[in-house]
Write an enzyme that holds these catalytic residues in place. Structure first.
Site, mmCIF file in Angstrom:
data_model
loop_
_atom_site.group_PDB
_atom_site.id
_atom_site.type_symbol
_atom_site.label_atom_id
_atom_site.label_comp_id
_atom_site.label_asym_id
_atom_site.label_seq_id
_atom_site.Cartn_x
_atom_site.Cartn_y
_atom_site.Cartn_z
ATOM 1 N N HIS A 407 40.790 39.903 43.823
ATOM 2 C CA HIS A 407 41.945 40.501 43.157
ATOM 3 C C HIS A 407 42.583 39.604 42.107
ATOM 4 O O HIS A 407 43.628 39.958 41.573
ATOM 5 C CB HIS A 407 43.012 40.877 44.194
ATOM 6 C CG HIS A 407 42.697 42.118 44.953
ATOM 7 N ND1 HIS A 407 42.985 43.376 44.476
ATOM 8 C CD2 HIS A 407 42.113 42.297 46.161
ATOM 9 C CE1 HIS A 407 42.603 44.291 45.367
ATOM 10 N NE2 HIS A 407 42.074 43.657 46.388
ATOM 11 N N LYS A 605 57.615 45.627 39.309
ATOM 12 C CA LYS A 605 56.506 44.810 39.783
ATOM 13 C C LYS A 605 57.059 43.605 40.536
ATOM 14 O O LYS A 605 58.230 43.264 40.388
ATOM 15 C CB LYS A 605 55.664 44.279 38.607
ATOM 16 C CG LYS A 605 54.951 45.343 37.782
ATOM 17 C CD LYS A 605 54.262 44.713 36.589
ATOM 18 C CE LYS A 605 53.582 45.763 35.738
ATOM 19 N NZ LYS A 605 52.435 46.370 36.401
ATOM 20 N N ARG A 606 56.199 42.973 41.302
ATOM 21 C CA ARG A 606 56.540 41.684 41.861
ATOM 22 C C ARG A 606 56.869 40.726 40.718
ATOM 23 O O ARG A 606 56.192 40.695 39.694
ATOM 24 C CB ARG A 606 55.341 41.174 42.676
ATOM 25 C CG ARG A 606 55.492 39.818 43.292
ATOM 26 C CD ARG A 606 54.362 39.573 44.285
ATOM 27 N NE ARG A 606 53.055 39.810 43.706
ATOM 28 C CZ ARG A 606 52.286 38.869 43.138
ATOM 29 N NH1 ARG A 606 52.716 37.615 43.074
ATOM 30 N NH2 ARG A 606 51.105 39.165 42.652
ATOM 31 N N LYS A 611 53.225 38.339 34.956
ATOM 32 C CA LYS A 611 53.583 39.749 34.735
ATOM 33 C C LYS A 611 54.622 39.901 33.627
ATOM 34 O O LYS A 611 54.874 40.993 33.151
ATOM 35 C CB LYS A 611 54.067 40.378 36.037
ATOM 36 C CG LYS A 611 52.963 40.482 37.100
ATOM 37 C CD LYS A 611 53.468 41.124 38.378
ATOM 38 C CE LYS A 611 52.398 41.155 39.459
ATOM 39 N NZ LYS A 611 51.319 42.121 39.169
ATOM 40 N N THR A 716 48.120 48.988 39.615
ATOM 41 C CA THR A 716 48.062 50.388 40.030
ATOM 42 C C THR A 716 49.339 51.118 39.654
ATOM 43 O O THR A 716 49.334 52.341 39.541
ATOM 44 C CB THR A 716 47.827 50.521 41.547
ATOM 45 O OG1 THR A 716 48.797 49.748 42.258
ATOM 46 C CG2 THR A 716 46.424 50.083 41.929
ATOM 47 N N LYS A 720 50.176 55.099 38.296
ATOM 48 C CA LYS A 720 51.179 56.004 38.861
ATOM 49 C C LYS A 720 52.094 56.550 37.775
ATOM 50 O O LYS A 720 52.411 57.745 37.751
ATOM 51 C CB LYS A 720 51.991 55.256 39.930
ATOM 52 C CG LYS A 720 51.162 54.821 41.130
ATOM 53 C CD LYS A 720 51.860 53.738 41.944
ATOM 54 C CE LYS A 720 50.897 53.109 42.938
ATOM 55 N NZ LYS A 720 51.415 51.882 43.541
#
Length: 872
Positions: A407, A605-606, A611, A716, A720
């Site tokens: 991942h 998001k985390r 990110k 993901t 969504k």
């Protein structure tokens, strides 16, 4: 006389405990003619007493009332919404258990090959609504609950999210379990039953993230789980491992802990098939040390008990920097879970009565990231030490049974464990890891034979990283011990093959390394979270949702509707009502008013530097400063925007927590500025969860997926948002690329440097840095305003700002201008509302590829070699 015990046997391995089966799973005996025998009592009486799934309103209300009276010991006079939810949930669980029993019995009769999905996290979200959807009973329960004087929406709000995960990894696992059951595949999940989730996120008056325990099991038992007190296994830690002449080893002494099973039923959508998520809870093998207690040493008396219970007490966030105790506890968690799961898997296989040479014909084990990698040496230990199988044959069994999903390509996220800690906690497994390296039938010799004299390659590929202390490379172990390795998006899988596992590709061949792009379940992430849009799709396609929810490619039939003005009007009205729902949530939880006539811009998001929530909030501040310079006439032409952030930072991740603080304090200034507040507002929604995502995602006009190119494996949440008609703003990274290919690049707003340029840019930052003021004046202005105290004490943010001014590993200075340009393109496109709605419709219509049903079938067919088994 009395029974006695030889003191020499204390602490040595006991005879393996024979699993005491419940009545589910045994197949009936047959007579000489092959007819099944009834096991006990009168068959007629048993069958008359058996019930079926409640699918009529009168039987549903009767079941709920029965649970109110018996399970809760309450009456209509003293029943609140929580009690009504518990009774209704227990009623639904009764139906799930019936289907679960039939499914397990059918699997036992047919003895198909099964797959087992090992994940340290399972972010299941709320179960009640999802279970009703998959059972096809939402309307019946809604009516039944109403007849009892309650509102279904109020009951749904009573359920707490199961806090069994941290982020996308756990949500992906949950989607795959749902899809496995829906596709009638024999797949079980294995995880840990954490008493406390990651943490409950609170925000201090200064804007700082605060953490407190999340006791998600508080308030009574979880109605969605079934305690399996008869399913227990002993798991050993510490002690000594003594090699025996026959190649086996005797691992003895140390600490023994009990793993107790809790089953969570996972129903398939519009099918009787109901699979299982088995969660393990750690308990002491013995309550406490009575001798210490009697001697007055109370702390020592309960030390072993507390140590055992601590293993499944709390989920540790991935990015936390652990002290020794934390590292040891995390490693304990991983071994405890894999050991219990493998004991259960091996026990189930042995019940079939087949030789272990056929183990890979009946069992596939999927490792979700490196966390369950200890399954490889543990399965070797079981085969060699307990089943007395020769090393070579055992290794063949393992490497044909295990599969590994990678991942990440971030070096800091690839797990490593100190060798001294492994030797102390798991001495037998450390022996096996060294044997994998050095036995002539295994790894090092084979590498040396293929690449003679290439010592650097041997060092790079070794399971042991040299240093002080030495480290065990879990990703390498997972790669060596698996039949296939896959990434989770096309770009990510290519990076895995060409960077972190390049040597292994050259050694073992390209065919072992492939890709399965992640997917999401449309049941939860469209029908459940956006029911009005789901109903519109069903009406337009002229099919029941049970059809298109399991065949998401049917959404392509919506493409012509983008040109239908009446359809666009309905589509836009649903988006508007979803915005109003989110605004109502913000008002009731935070007491803040949201402008629902503005564009909704969402990043959830985390919190992590890669990110780039930091890039987002810096862009927001730039927008604010730009608005402040405009005249009143210029502002009238501006597209109003509401920006939402949500996500948790790991407790030890200082820079990520500073980003949250900056978001919160920037919002406090921006949202009250009378000149700009109608055009720009910012909200940080605390304590992000699956349930909060279900409100945020349907409301979005755009969503941001802006990781530095080459760092996001897949994502993901991007899927969504797009499935719900939100347009994507992002870098050319992860699954963003495949989404753009599917929906059309004219419906996506890309920006930023591409993956091949990243390393060169980082090199320039390190050895030939250019000041931010020269490289990106707009960004330099933003950083200066923050340092100058526009959002409170500027000195607080200096560590965060210095990560950009010095080094800028995640390329914020390189991508900032491009990012602002992409947002300007968004503003321009949003002015043409009719064309924007067309883009939204086309985006949803082209998202069929990203169903987790597709992904799980790909695993089943191309990796695990398992087939659907329909329960009659």
């Amino acid at each position: 006389m009395t029974s006695v015990i030889d003191p020499k046997t204390i602490g040595k391995p006991a005879r393996p405990r024979r699993h005491v089966r419940t009545l589910t799973g045994y197949t009936p005996e047959t007579d000489d003619s092959g007819k099944e025998k009834w096991p006990r009592g009168e068959e007629k009486v048993w069958k008359e007493g058996s019930r079926s799934v409640n699918n009529e309103v009168p039987s549903i209300t009767k079941s709920i009332v029965n649970h109110v009276q018996t399970s809760l010991a309450r009456q209509a006079y003293n029943l609140d919404d929580l009690g009504a939810y518990q009774a209704a949930a227990l009623s639904v669980r009764d139906d799930l258990i019936l289907n679960w029993n039939d499914t397990q019995m059918h699997y036992t009769r047919k003895a198909p090959k099964r797959a087992y999905y090992l994940s340290l996290e399972f972010l299941m979200g709320r179960t009640f609504d999802n279970a009703l959807l998959n059972l096809g009973l939402k309307d019946q329960y809604r009516e039944g609950v109403s007849k009892l004087g309650f509102n279904m929406e109020d009951l749904l709000e009573q359920e707490r999210d199961a806090a069994l995960g941290n982020g996308g990894l756990g949500r992906l696992a949950a989607c795959y379990l749902d899809s496995s059951a829906s596709q009638e595949l024999p797949v079980w999940g294995y995880g840990l039953r954490y008493q406390y989730g990651i943490f409950q996120q609170l925000i201090s008056p200064e804007g700082q993230q605060l953490e407190q325990p999340d006791p998600w099991l508080a308030g009574g038992e979880n109605p969605w789980e079934l305690p399996r007190l008869d399913v227990t296994y002993e798991v050993r830690f510490y002690g000594t491992a003594e090699r025996l002449p026959d190649g086996r080893a005797l691992w003895q002494g140390g600490q023994e802990v009990l793993a107790v099973a809790y089953d969570v039923m996972v129903p398939g959508c519009y099918t009787k098939n109901t699979n299982n998520l088995r969660l393990w809870e750690s308990k002491p093998k013995r309550g406490f040390d009575l001798n210490s207690f009697n001697a007055g040493d109370y702390e020592h008396a309960v030390e072993s008990s507390n140590s055992a219970a601590a293993i499944t007490s709390v989920l540790y966030p991935n990015d936390h920097t652990y002290v020794r105790f934390g590292k040891e506890l995390r490693l304990k968690q991983q071994y405890f879970w894999t050991a219990a799961s493998l004991a259960d898997i091996v026990r189930r296989f042995k019940n079939i009565g087949k030789p272990f040479s056929q183990f890979p014909d009946y069992v596939a084990i999927q490792l979700n990231d490196t966390h369950p990698t200890l399954a490889i040496p543990e399965l070797m230990r079981i085969l060699i030490d307990e089943e007395e199988i020769a090393w070579g044959k055992a290794w063949d069994i393992v490497t044909n049974t295990v599969f590994y999903t990678n991942h990440t390509v971030l070096p800091e996220a690839l797990e490593k464990w100190p060798v001294p800690l492994m030797e102390h906690l798991l001495p037998r497994h450390m022996q096996i890891i060294y044997d994998i390296l050095f036995l002539t039938t295994t790894f090092h010799q084979a590498v040396e034979k293929k690449f003679p004299g290439d010592r650097d390659r041997l060092a790079r590929m070794s399971l042991i990283e040299e240093g002080f202390p030495k480290q065990v490379r879990m990703a390498h172990l997972a790669c060596i011990g698996s039949r296939k390795v896959n990434g989770v998006a096309e770009l990510h899988s290519e990076l895995v093959r060409t960077t972190i596992l390049k040597d292994f590709v050259e050694f073992e061949g390209l065919s072992k390394f492939s890709n399965v792009t992640n997917g999401i379940t449309p049941r939860r992430w469209l029908d459940q979270c956006n029911p009005e849009l789901s109903a519109l799709i069903s009406k337009t396609l002229k099919v029941d949702k049970s059809v298109w929810l399991k065949d998401l490619d049917r959404l392509k039939e919506l493409l012509p509707c983008a040109e239908d003005a009446a359809f666009r009007k309905e589509w836009a009205a649903i988006k508007q009502r979803n915005k109003e729902r989110l605004a109502h949530h913000v008002e009731t939880t935070l007491g803040l008013t949201v402008n629902t006539n503005a564009m909704f811009d969402v990043q959830i998001k985390r919190l992590h530097e890669y990110k780039r929530q930091t890039l987002n909030i810096l862009g927001v501040i730039h927008r604010y400063l730009t608005l402040k310079k405009m005249t009143a006439a210029e502002r009238k032409k501006v597209n109003p925007r509401v920006v939402f952030f949500a996500g948790k930072a790991a407790p030890g991740y200082y820079i990520a927590k500073l980003t949250i603080r900056l978001i919160v304090n920037a919002a406090r200034v921006i949202n009250v500025d009378p000149e700009t507040r109608d055009l720009l507002t910012v909200y940080f929604l605390p304590d992000y969860s699956v349930s909060l995502a279900e409100v945020l995602i349907p409301s979005s006009d755009i969503s941001q997926h802006i990781s530095t190119a080459g760092t996001e494996a897949s994502g993901t949440s991007n899927m969504k948002f797009c499935l719900n008609g939100g347009l994507l703003v992002g870098t050319v990274d992860g699954a963003n690329i495949e989404i753009a290919e599917a929906v059309g690049e004219n419906n996506v707003f890309f920006f930023g440097h591409l993956t091949p340029a990243v390393e060169d840019l980082r090199y320039q930052h390190m050895y030939h840095p250019v000041p931010v003021e020269e490289k990106c004046p707009a960004l330099a202005n933003v950083l200066d305003k923050i340092s100058g105290g526009l959002f409170g004490d500027g000195g607080v943010y200096e560590p965060l700002l210095n990560t950009i001014r010095q080094g800028d590993y995640y390329l914020i200075t390189d991508d900032f201008d491009s990012y602002i340009g992409a947002l300007e393109m968004v503003d321009q496109a949003y002015l043409d509302k009719e064309e924007w709605i067309k883009k939204s419709i086309r985006t949803t219509a082209n998202m069929g590829k990203f169903s987790s049903d597709r992904a799980i079938l790909e695993y089943a067919e191309s990796y695990w070699n398992i087939e659907p088994v329909k329960v009659p």
